[in-house]
Motif scaffolding. Structure first.
Motif, short mmCIF file in Angstrom:
data_model
loop_
_atom_site.label_atom_id
_atom_site.label_comp_id
_atom_site.label_asym_id
_atom_site.label_seq_id
_atom_site.Cartn_x
_atom_site.Cartn_y
_atom_site.Cartn_z
N GLN A 150 32.39 16.16 -24.85
CA GLN A 150 31.77 15.01 -24.12
C GLN A 150 31.14 15.61 -22.76
O GLN A 150 30.45 14.93 -22.21
N ARG A 187 36.66 17.52 -29.43
CA ARG A 187 36.10 16.17 -29.24
C ARG A 187 36.19 16.08 -27.58
O ARG A 187 34.86 15.77 -27.38
N LYS A 188 37.03 16.44 -26.94
CA LYS A 188 37.13 16.13 -25.54
C LYS A 188 36.02 17.13 -24.73
O LYS A 188 35.36 16.71 -23.82
N GLU A 238 41.20 17.59 -31.22
CA GLU A 238 41.19 16.97 -29.94
C GLU A 238 40.47 17.68 -28.88
O GLU A 238 39.64 17.22 -28.13
#
Length: 94
Positions: A13, A9-10, A6
């Motif tokens: 960005q 993934r963040k 997680e």
């Protein structure tokens, strides 16, 4: 999903983080290929060291990303595992 997945993934960005991550991909690909090949042959770092003359400490540093091996060293590692090094250029996917 794991907390690391997680977080990754963040973080990816962010365009700056993504750019740095992508820039390091070739180094990590080499590291992973070395680890995968060594483990597939059930070799320890020490055994690979004995086969190549490269110190176990240097093999460890390469595998943990704190040492950048020369092309000659990567070729010696491949030969020590009875393998041939293949370098490949591929188109960038956009």
């Amino acid at each position: 999903m794991s907390s690391y997945a997680e977080y990754k993934r963040k973080a990816l960005q962010d365009p700056e983080v993504r750019q740095e991550y992508d820039a390091l991909a070739p180094e990590y690909d080499i590291i992973q290929a070395l680890i995968d090949a060594r483990k597939k042959q059930n070799l320890t770092q020490r055994q690979l060291s004995e086969a190549t003359g490269i110190t176990q400490a240097d093999i460890s540093r390469i595998e943990n990303g704190t040492r950048n091996p020369s092309l000659e060293m990567v070729k010696r590692l491949a030969a020590g595992m009875g393998m041939q090094l293949k370098l490949e250029f591929i188109p960038i996917q956009k």
